[in-house]
Enzyme design. Structure first.
Site, PDB file in Angstrom:
ATOM      1  N   ASN A 100      20.533  22.022 -60.813  1.00  0.00           N
ATOM      2  CA  ASN A 100      19.772  22.452 -59.639  1.00  0.00           C
ATOM      3  C   ASN A 100      19.232  21.191 -58.988  1.00  0.00           C
ATOM      4  O   ASN A 100      18.265  20.595 -59.471  1.00  0.00           O
ATOM      5  CB  ASN A 100      18.637  23.390 -60.059  1.00  0.00           C
ATOM      6  CG  ASN A 100      17.864  23.934 -58.868  1.00  0.00           C
ATOM      7  OD1 ASN A 100      18.059  23.521 -57.729  1.00  0.00           O
ATOM      8  ND2 ASN A 100      16.964  24.867 -59.117  1.00  0.00           N
ATOM      9  N   LYS A 134      17.259  19.206 -61.814  1.00  0.00           N
ATOM     10  CA  LYS A 134      17.039  19.802 -63.130  1.00  0.00           C
ATOM     11  C   LYS A 134      18.399  20.159 -63.724  1.00  0.00           C
ATOM     12  O   LYS A 134      19.358  20.413 -62.996  1.00  0.00           O
ATOM     13  CB  LYS A 134      16.168  21.053 -63.014  1.00  0.00           C
ATOM     14  CG  LYS A 134      14.760  20.786 -62.513  1.00  0.00           C
ATOM     15  CD  LYS A 134      13.900  22.047 -62.559  1.00  0.00           C
ATOM     16  CE  LYS A 134      14.343  23.049 -61.522  1.00  0.00           C
ATOM     17  NZ  LYS A 134      13.430  24.228 -61.455  1.00  0.00           N
ATOM     18  N   ARG A 147      23.455  25.358 -58.421  1.00  0.00           N
ATOM     19  CA  ARG A 147      22.709  26.219 -57.509  1.00  0.00           C
ATOM     20  C   ARG A 147      22.851  25.655 -56.105  1.00  0.00           C
ATOM     21  O   ARG A 147      22.574  24.484 -55.859  1.00  0.00           O
ATOM     22  CB  ARG A 147      21.238  26.262 -57.899  1.00  0.00           C
ATOM     23  CG  ARG A 147      20.379  27.056 -56.912  1.00  0.00           C
ATOM     24  CD  ARG A 147      18.921  27.073 -57.331  1.00  0.00           C
ATOM     25  NE  ARG A 147      18.111  27.876 -56.412  1.00  0.00           N
ATOM     26  CZ  ARG A 147      17.170  27.380 -55.620  1.00  0.00           C
ATOM     27  NH1 ARG A 147      16.892  26.090 -55.631  1.00  0.00           N
ATOM     28  NH2 ARG A 147      16.484  28.171 -54.825  1.00  0.00           N
ATOM     29  N   HIS A 206      16.738  33.984 -53.436  1.00  0.00           N
ATOM     30  CA  HIS A 206      16.400  34.368 -54.814  1.00  0.00           C
ATOM     31  C   HIS A 206      17.436  35.340 -55.383  1.00  0.00           C
ATOM     32  O   HIS A 206      17.141  36.101 -56.318  1.00  0.00           O
ATOM     33  CB  HIS A 206      15.010  35.013 -54.893  1.00  0.00           C
ATOM     34  CG  HIS A 206      13.879  34.089 -54.605  1.00  0.00           C
ATOM     35  ND1 HIS A 206      12.703  34.504 -54.004  1.00  0.00           N
ATOM     36  CD2 HIS A 206      13.718  32.762 -54.832  1.00  0.00           C
ATOM     37  CE1 HIS A 206      11.877  33.479 -53.870  1.00  0.00           C
ATOM     38  NE2 HIS A 206      12.477  32.405 -54.366  1.00  0.00           N
ATOM     39  N   GLY A 259       6.714  33.775 -57.169  1.00  0.00           N
ATOM     40  CA  GLY A 259       6.379  32.436 -57.618  1.00  0.00           C
ATOM     41  C   GLY A 259       5.728  31.706 -56.465  1.00  0.00           C
ATOM     42  O   GLY A 259       5.071  32.317 -55.626  1.00  0.00           O
ATOM     43  N   GLY A 295       7.441  30.446 -54.156  1.00  0.00           N
ATOM     44  CA  GLY A 295       8.199  31.218 -53.179  1.00  0.00           C
ATOM     45  C   GLY A 295       8.266  32.651 -53.674  1.00  0.00           C
ATOM     46  O   GLY A 295       8.315  32.882 -54.885  1.00  0.00           O
ATOM     47  N   ARG A 334       3.701  29.168 -47.724  1.00  0.00           N
ATOM     48  CA  ARG A 334       4.447  29.761 -46.606  1.00  0.00           C
ATOM     49  C   ARG A 334       3.773  31.043 -46.144  1.00  0.00           C
ATOM     50  O   ARG A 334       3.282  31.828 -46.951  1.00  0.00           O
ATOM     51  CB  ARG A 334       5.890  30.046 -47.020  1.00  0.00           C
ATOM     52  CG  ARG A 334       6.764  28.813 -47.058  1.00  0.00           C
ATOM     53  CD  ARG A 334       8.142  29.132 -47.598  1.00  0.00           C
ATOM     54  NE  ARG A 334       8.303  28.633 -48.956  1.00  0.00           N
ATOM     55  CZ  ARG A 334       9.329  28.930 -49.749  1.00  0.00           C
ATOM     56  NH1 ARG A 334      10.275  29.751 -49.323  1.00  0.00           N
ATOM     57  NH2 ARG A 334       9.402  28.429 -50.957  1.00  0.00           N
ATOM     58  N   MET A 345      -1.724  30.473 -57.401  1.00  0.00           N
ATOM     59  CA  MET A 345      -2.341  31.779 -57.618  1.00  0.00           C
ATOM     60  C   MET A 345      -3.348  31.753 -58.765  1.00  0.00           C
ATOM     61  O   MET A 345      -4.346  32.495 -58.753  1.00  0.00           O
ATOM     62  CB  MET A 345      -1.259  32.835 -57.889  1.00  0.00           C
ATOM     63  CG  MET A 345      -1.797  34.244 -58.082  1.00  0.00           C
ATOM     64  SD  MET A 345      -2.749  34.873 -56.659  1.00  0.00           S
ATOM     65  CE  MET A 345      -1.404  35.246 -55.530  1.00  0.00           C
ATOM     66  N   ARG A 346      -3.135  30.899 -59.760  1.00  0.00           N
ATOM     67  CA  ARG A 346      -4.100  30.807 -60.857  1.00  0.00           C
ATOM     68  C   ARG A 346      -5.457  30.337 -60.345  1.00  0.00           C
ATOM     69  O   ARG A 346      -6.508  30.869 -60.750  1.00  0.00           O
ATOM     70  CB  ARG A 346      -3.578  29.849 -61.938  1.00  0.00           C
ATOM     71  CG  ARG A 346      -2.345  30.362 -62.671  1.00  0.00           C
ATOM     72  CD  ARG A 346      -1.694  29.294 -63.498  1.00  0.00           C
ATOM     73  NE  ARG A 346      -1.166  28.220 -62.651  1.00  0.00           N
ATOM     74  CZ  ARG A 346      -0.418  27.221 -63.102  1.00  0.00           C
ATOM     75  NH1 ARG A 346      -0.118  27.136 -64.387  1.00  0.00           N
ATOM     76  NH2 ARG A 346       0.030  26.288 -62.276  1.00  0.00           N
ATOM     77  N   VAL A 388       4.284  34.007 -61.042  1.00  0.00           N
ATOM     78  CA  VAL A 388       3.154  34.885 -60.725  1.00  0.00           C
ATOM     79  C   VAL A 388       3.442  36.302 -61.209  1.00  0.00           C
ATOM     80  O   VAL A 388       2.588  36.957 -61.824  1.00  0.00           O
ATOM     81  CB  VAL A 388       2.862  34.874 -59.213  1.00  0.00           C
ATOM     82  CG1 VAL A 388       1.777  35.885 -58.860  1.00  0.00           C
ATOM     83  CG2 VAL A 388       2.451  33.473 -58.764  1.00  0.00           C
ATOM     84  N   GLU A 446      17.239  32.080 -64.074  1.00  0.00           N
ATOM     85  CA  GLU A 446      18.244  31.795 -63.064  1.00  0.00           C
ATOM     86  C   GLU A 446      19.327  30.862 -63.589  1.00  0.00           C
ATOM     87  O   GLU A 446      20.498  30.974 -63.200  1.00  0.00           O
ATOM     88  CB  GLU A 446      17.567  31.197 -61.827  1.00  0.00           C
ATOM     89  CG  GLU A 446      16.663  32.199 -61.113  1.00  0.00           C
ATOM     90  CD  GLU A 446      15.849  31.591 -60.000  1.00  0.00           C
ATOM     91  OE1 GLU A 446      16.344  31.579 -58.854  1.00  0.00           O
ATOM     92  OE2 GLU A 446      14.726  31.127 -60.264  1.00  0.00           O
TER      93      GLU A 446
END
Length: 407
Positions: free
Chosen positions: A8, A15, A102, A191, A221, A223, A252, A294-295, A342, A395
């Site tokens: 990726n 990665k 990817r 996704h 996530g 995204g 976003r 979000m955390r 998330v 993924e």
């Protein structure tokens, strides 16, 4: 032991995972980053199974960190190969039968995993105008990987491919048809590898035929996207021509009245690049609360932060909006799935999305939802007509599977 190497690639990093084709176990993973900087960095992890361990015990992990100048992606793959040679597993004993890549955007041209040829690379480059931040970087990774592994096939797996089954009524924007066709303006969705993986995993977990299930999957996530899946086929998704449309994300905006851009251009003097930066990098959770994580948002909510509470409320409102819309499109619902960082780890978000929907057949078990555990788990009550699941996404494994299928 045949393996697939999954790559990726980003503009200054990539990665990788080495996955055993037969057991679908990850043998090694790594990250090469800060490519092009004065000092680059790489992390390599090798995983081994203790033969005396129980079947469900996690593998043993060894990790190595490397710092050196990494001029480009080709040099990055040399660093990766050195890491395999020095720390294992041996790429001679675990030789890849293919490399899976990817690729974010496949446009209308690519609707399945595709063996990379020179013509395929030309097409990926041509589609780059639809994903200028992603496709050129994906292509860099493919070219560098082909130099490192010249004797095996390389397969491109496209994030957009799973959504090629969406009907015209769902992918068509109501603008001038000739202009849209000329400039390839339509909904593509993203996704796709995640939505495909978790919807199939949900069916297997429930021991029900995928072809019989109506599912709504929330990939949440940094995204985030929602997808309506009927019998294993995507029929609608929240992301559009780009990954900007739809749900509230880390930075976003998701859905917004396009006239807001005209207003900010005229009244605030923002140019096109500034508006692009605003919607992609300074909006979402970050724009509403000051943090894109979000955390941090949920921690701030617990401390009584009003801006964080509003960010949470807007996020949940958008989730419920899409859940309702997709339930109607599907004409019924069997499964709701939450996945990604998330979705898998934020009980507050899951609860907000489905609470109070008993009349629609969705009955959340608060205790199950609050309990953190690895693997797939049910968070609805036993008598809930609609099953609500948390399904960890993978993924890389999906890319490996599709790579083998393409061969």
């Amino acid at each position: 032991m045949p393996t697939v190497l999954v790559v990726n690639s980003g503009s200054s990093s990539f990665k990788y995972q080495l996955i055993d084709v037969e057991t679908e176990r990850t043998l090694a993973s790594g990250l090469v980053e800060r490519i092009g900087d004065a000092i680059g960095a790489a992390e390599h992890r090798a995983f081994t199974i203790d033969p005396t361990a129980a079947a469900d015990d996690p593998p043993m992990e060894e990790r190595w960190l490397i710092e050196r100048a990494i001029a480009d992606h080709t040099a990055g793959f040399r660093v990766m190969l050195d890491a395999f040679a020095e720390h294992g597993p041996s790429l001679e004993e675990h030789a890849p039968i293919a490399v899976g890549h990817r690729v974010v955007h496949g446009g209308k041209r690519f609707f399945e995993p595709t063996i990379v040829t020179d013509l395929v690379k030309i097409n990926i480059e041509d589609i780059s105008e639809l994903a200028p931040l992603h496709n050129p970087a994906n292509l860099q990774g493919i070219t560098a990987a082909q130099a490192a592994f010249p004797d095996v096939p390389h397969v491109a797996v496209f994030d957009t491919a799973f959504h090629q089954t969406i009907p015209a009524a769902a992918y068509t924007y109501a603008i001038d048809a000739e202009l849209a066709a000329k400039h390839r303006v339509r909904r593509y969705g993203f996704h796709g590898t995640s939505h495909k993986f978790v919807s199939e995993a949900a069916a297997a977990f429930l021991d029900r035929p995928l072809s019989e299930l109506k599912q709504i999957v929330f990939h949440l996530g940094n995204g985030a996207s929602a997808c309506a899946i009927d019998g294993g086929r995507s029929i609608d998704t929240s992301m559009g021509m780009t990954p900007l449309e739809g749900l509230v994300m880390g930075t976003r905006s998701g859905d917004i009245d396009p006239a807001v851009l005209f207003h900010l251009h005229r009244k605030a003097g923002l140019g096109f690049d500034e508006l692009d930066t605003l919607l992609n990098r300074r909006s979402g959770l970050l724009g509403l609360s000051g943090t894109g994580d979000m955390r941090d948002v949920t921690d701030a909510v617990a401390d009584g932060d009003e801006a964080a509470q509003l960010a949470l409320d807007v996020t949940i409102h958008r989730l419920r909006h899409y859940l309702g819309a997709y339930l109607v499109e599907l004409g019924g619902l069997d499964v709701v799935v939450f996945t990604a960082g998330v979705g898998e780890n934020a009980p507050l978000i899951r609860a907000g999305a489905v609470q109070g929907l008993e009349g629609l057949g969705i009955i959340l078990d608060e205790e199950r939802n609050a309990h953190r555990a690895p693997g797939i788990r049910v968070i609805s009550t036993d008598d809930s007509p609609v099953t609500v699941l948390v399904v960890p996404t993978n993924e890389e494994l999906e890319i490996a599977r599709q790579t083998v299928a393409a061969l």
